[in-house]
Design a protein around this motif. Structure first.
Motif, PDB file in Angstrom:
ATOM      1  N   GLN A 134      11.389   6.012 -29.139  1.00 21.53           N
ATOM      2  CA  GLN A 134      12.554   5.617 -29.942  1.00 21.53           C
ATOM      3  C   GLN A 134      13.772   5.409 -29.016  1.00 21.53           C
ATOM      4  N   SER A 135      14.442   4.299 -29.192  1.00 22.71           N
ATOM      5  CA  SER A 135      15.550   3.960 -28.292  1.00 22.71           C
ATOM      6  C   SER A 135      16.880   4.598 -28.702  1.00 22.71           C
ATOM      7  N   SER A 136      17.050   4.922 -30.003  1.00 27.88           N
ATOM      8  CA  SER A 136      18.300   5.544 -30.478  1.00 27.88           C
ATOM      9  C   SER A 136      18.061   6.131 -31.856  1.00 27.88           C
ATOM     10  N   PRO A 137      18.868   7.083 -32.325  1.00 23.14           N
ATOM     11  CA  PRO A 137      18.710   7.618 -33.683  1.00 23.14           C
ATOM     12  C   PRO A 137      18.756   6.492 -34.707  1.00 23.14           C
ATOM     13  N   PHE A 138      18.001   6.678 -35.769  1.00 20.64           N
ATOM     14  CA  PHE A 138      17.898   5.610 -36.761  1.00 20.64           C
ATOM     15  C   PHE A 138      17.900   6.229 -38.160  1.00 20.64           C
ATOM     16  N   THR A 139      18.821   5.656 -39.003  1.00 22.41           N
ATOM     17  CA  THR A 139      18.892   6.070 -40.408  1.00 22.41           C
ATOM     18  C   THR A 139      18.394   4.908 -41.259  1.00 22.41           C
ATOM     19  N   PRO A 140      17.174   5.011 -41.787  1.00 26.94           N
ATOM     20  CA  PRO A 140      16.654   3.893 -42.573  1.00 26.94           C
ATOM     21  C   PRO A 140      17.377   3.777 -43.905  1.00 26.94           C
ATOM     22  N   PRO A 141      17.421   2.573 -44.471  1.00 29.69           N
ATOM     23  CA  PRO A 141      18.020   2.400 -45.796  1.00 29.69           C
ATOM     24  C   PRO A 141      17.167   3.083 -46.857  1.00 29.69           C
ATOM     25  N   ASN A 142      17.739   3.151 -48.044  1.00 34.05           N
ATOM     26  CA  ASN A 142      16.970   3.726 -49.149  1.00 34.05           C
ATOM     27  C   ASN A 142      15.713   2.902 -49.387  1.00 34.05           C
ATOM     28  N   GLY A 143      14.591   3.589 -49.546  1.00 34.98           N
ATOM     29  CA  GLY A 143      13.343   2.894 -49.795  1.00 34.98           C
ATOM     30  C   GLY A 143      13.046   2.791 -51.274  1.00 34.98           C
ATOM     31  N   SER A 144      11.761   2.612 -51.548  1.00 35.92           N
ATOM     32  CA  SER A 144      11.324   2.463 -52.936  1.00 35.92           C
ATOM     33  C   SER A 144      11.241   3.800 -53.654  1.00 35.92           C
ATOM     34  N   GLY A 145      11.276   4.884 -52.895  1.00 29.08           N
ATOM     35  CA  GLY A 145      11.117   6.196 -53.504  1.00 29.08           C
ATOM     36  C   GLY A 145       9.679   6.550 -53.787  1.00 29.08           C
ATOM     37  N   VAL A 146       8.733   5.680 -53.359  1.00 30.62           N
ATOM     38  CA  VAL A 146       7.295   5.937 -53.554  1.00 30.62           C
ATOM     39  C   VAL A 146       6.650   6.032 -52.173  1.00 30.62           C
ATOM     40  N   THR A 147       6.097   7.182 -51.871  1.00 26.64           N
ATOM     41  CA  THR A 147       5.553   7.423 -50.532  1.00 26.64           C
ATOM     42  C   THR A 147       4.461   6.436 -50.165  1.00 26.64           C
ATOM     43  N   LEU A 148       3.619   6.060 -51.122  1.00 21.30           N
ATOM     44  CA  LEU A 148       2.472   5.209 -50.819  1.00 21.30           C
ATOM     45  C   LEU A 148       2.753   3.720 -50.953  1.00 21.30           C
ATOM     46  N   ASN A 149       4.024   3.348 -51.125  1.00 22.24           N
ATOM     47  CA  ASN A 149       4.383   1.930 -51.237  1.00 22.24           C
ATOM     48  C   ASN A 149       4.906   1.433 -49.886  1.00 22.24           C
ATOM     49  N   PRO A 150       4.127   0.651 -49.125  1.00 19.15           N
ATOM     50  CA  PRO A 150       4.565   0.201 -47.798  1.00 19.15           C
ATOM     51  C   PRO A 150       5.844  -0.632 -47.829  1.00 19.15           C
ATOM     52  N   ALA A 151       6.178  -1.257 -48.978  1.00 17.12           N
ATOM     53  CA  ALA A 151       7.336  -2.160 -49.040  1.00 17.12           C
ATOM     54  C   ALA A 151       8.661  -1.444 -48.824  1.00 17.12           C
ATOM     55  N   GLY A 152       8.740  -0.132 -49.048  1.00 11.43           N
ATOM     56  CA  GLY A 152      10.001   0.573 -48.920  1.00 11.43           C
ATOM     57  C   GLY A 152      10.305   1.071 -47.516  1.00 11.43           C
ATOM     58  N   TYR A 153       9.415   0.843 -46.523  1.00  6.23           N
ATOM     59  CA  TYR A 153       9.569   1.394 -45.171  1.00  6.23           C
ATOM     60  C   TYR A 153      10.252   0.386 -44.236  1.00  6.23           C
ATOM     61  N   THR A 154      11.036   0.919 -43.255  1.00  3.02           N
ATOM     62  CA  THR A 154      11.699   0.096 -42.237  1.00  3.02           C
ATOM     63  C   THR A 154      11.311   0.619 -40.853  1.00  3.02           C
ATOM     64  N   THR A 155      11.082  -0.304 -39.892  1.00  2.00           N
ATOM     65  CA  THR A 155      10.678   0.085 -38.538  1.00  2.00           C
ATOM     66  C   THR A 155      11.786   0.861 -37.847  1.00  2.00           C
ATOM     67  N   ILE A 156      11.429   2.010 -37.264  1.00  2.00           N
ATOM     68  CA  ILE A 156      12.389   2.822 -36.520  1.00  2.00           C
ATOM     69  C   ILE A 156      12.690   2.123 -35.189  1.00  2.00           C
ATOM     70  N   THR A 157      13.891   2.166 -34.731  1.00  2.00           N
ATOM     71  CA  THR A 157      14.329   1.448 -33.542  1.00  2.00           C
ATOM     72  C   THR A 157      13.444   1.757 -32.326  1.00  2.00           C
ATOM     73  N   GLY A 158      12.861   0.695 -31.725  1.00  2.00           N
ATOM     74  CA  GLY A 158      12.048   0.828 -30.507  1.00  2.00           C
ATOM     75  C   GLY A 158      10.622   1.285 -30.723  1.00  2.00           C
ATOM     76  N   MET A 159      10.245   1.549 -31.981  1.00  2.00           N
ATOM     77  CA  MET A 159       8.913   2.130 -32.230  1.00  2.00           C
ATOM     78  C   MET A 159       7.917   1.070 -32.716  1.00  2.00           C
ATOM     79  N   SER A 160       7.719   0.037 -31.906  1.00  2.00           N
ATOM     80  CA  SER A 160       6.765  -1.022 -32.253  1.00  2.00           C
ATOM     81  C   SER A 160       6.187  -1.597 -30.952  1.00  2.00           C
ATOM     82  N   LEU A 161       4.880  -1.892 -30.935  1.00  2.00           N
ATOM     83  CA  LEU A 161       4.253  -2.525 -29.761  1.00  2.00           C
ATOM     84  C   LEU A 161       3.001  -3.265 -30.194  1.00  2.00           C
TER      85      LEU A 161
END
Length: 269
Positions: free
Chosen positions: A139-166
């Protein structure tokens, strides 16, 4: 004895010799019958029961004399010629199997044979698979994701944490081992809820890599850890760590205490 009787007996003896040699028919009965003239001593052989004439007198005697003594054993005769070989007899029944004999001594080692000719070169084998390799981002810096869908199993509510993709090129005949570690801090006055998950190609498989649902107390932090292995089709795949806050509470900060880490390891089969 008178001379006439002596002459008669002599005549009988001569007649006996003559009878034995020449008149076997008369001797077959075993007894010889004769009439002897008293006057002149002549002997006349007669049949059994035949009457003598005057002045004859009947006489009889045995045709066979007493058995003589056993003669000496004669010399052994010459050996006769060898007779012809007789025919071959029938084959007899097979005899019982004999007991196993003892093991013979080991024979001497034979001489070393000559070295054979070099064989032809075999065909080139197939190329081997790529060895183990791992890829890692942090992770490159602290990250506060926006409000999601409120459903843990719904992938649409998730946002990539800064630097955590390859992106990783996964070869054939291999599988991947994925691990991610980090924490979520709470800058709000009350407890907050946040979710974190590892995505492969923009989604997650709940049965393989289930999301983590975290509760963070006021002014505290909660660590998370995710680890799993999975097989993927050969080719390039994207791996990312994503998070979401719950129902309007935006105080969950990912990586505020320590940056998150994402590692992808390729293991050949």
């Amino acid at each position: 004895m008178t001379r006439k009787m002596f002459a008669a007996m002599s005549a009988i003896g001569v007649v006996c010799v003559w009878m034995v040699a020449g008149s076997t028919a008369r001797a077959q009965s075993g007894v010889i019958n004769a009439c002897v003239n008293r006057t002149n001593g002549q002997v006349r052989i007669v049949s059994a029961g035949e009457a003598c004439r005057v002045p004859e007198v009947a006489v009889t005697w045995n045709a066979a004399g007493p058995a003589g003594a056993t003669g000496a054993t004669g010399a052994t005769g010459a050996t006769g010629a060898i007779g012809p070989t007789g025919p071959t007899g029938a084959t007899g029944p097979t005899g019982a199997v004999g007991a196993t004999g003892p093991t013979g001594a080991t024979g001497p080692t034979g001489p070393t044979g000559e070295t054979g000719a070099t064989g032809a070169t075999g065909p080139t084998g197939a190329a081997g698979v790529t060895g183990q390799a791992f890829f890692q981002v942090s992770q490159s810096s602290p990250f506060t994701p926006p409000n999601g869908s409120g459903v843990t199993l719904n992938p649409a509510g998730y946002t990539t944490i800064t630097g955590m993709s390859l992106n990783v090129n996964v070869p054939a005949q291999s599988f991947v081992v994925v691990t991610s570690y980090g924490d979520v801090a709470n800058n709000d006055g009350g407890a907050v809820r946040a979710d974190v998950a590892v995505f492969i190609d923009n989604t997650f498989n709940f049965t393989v890599s289930a999301p983590r649902s975290l509760t963070v107390e006021s002014n505290g932090f909660t660590p998370y850890g995710i680890s799993f292995a999975t097989a993927l089709a050969p080719g390039v795949h994207n791996f990312s760590v994503r998070g979401q806050n719950y129902a309007g509470a935006t105080a969950g900060v990912f990586g505020q205490t320590s940056p998150g880490l994402l590692t992808v390891t390729i293991v050949k089969q």
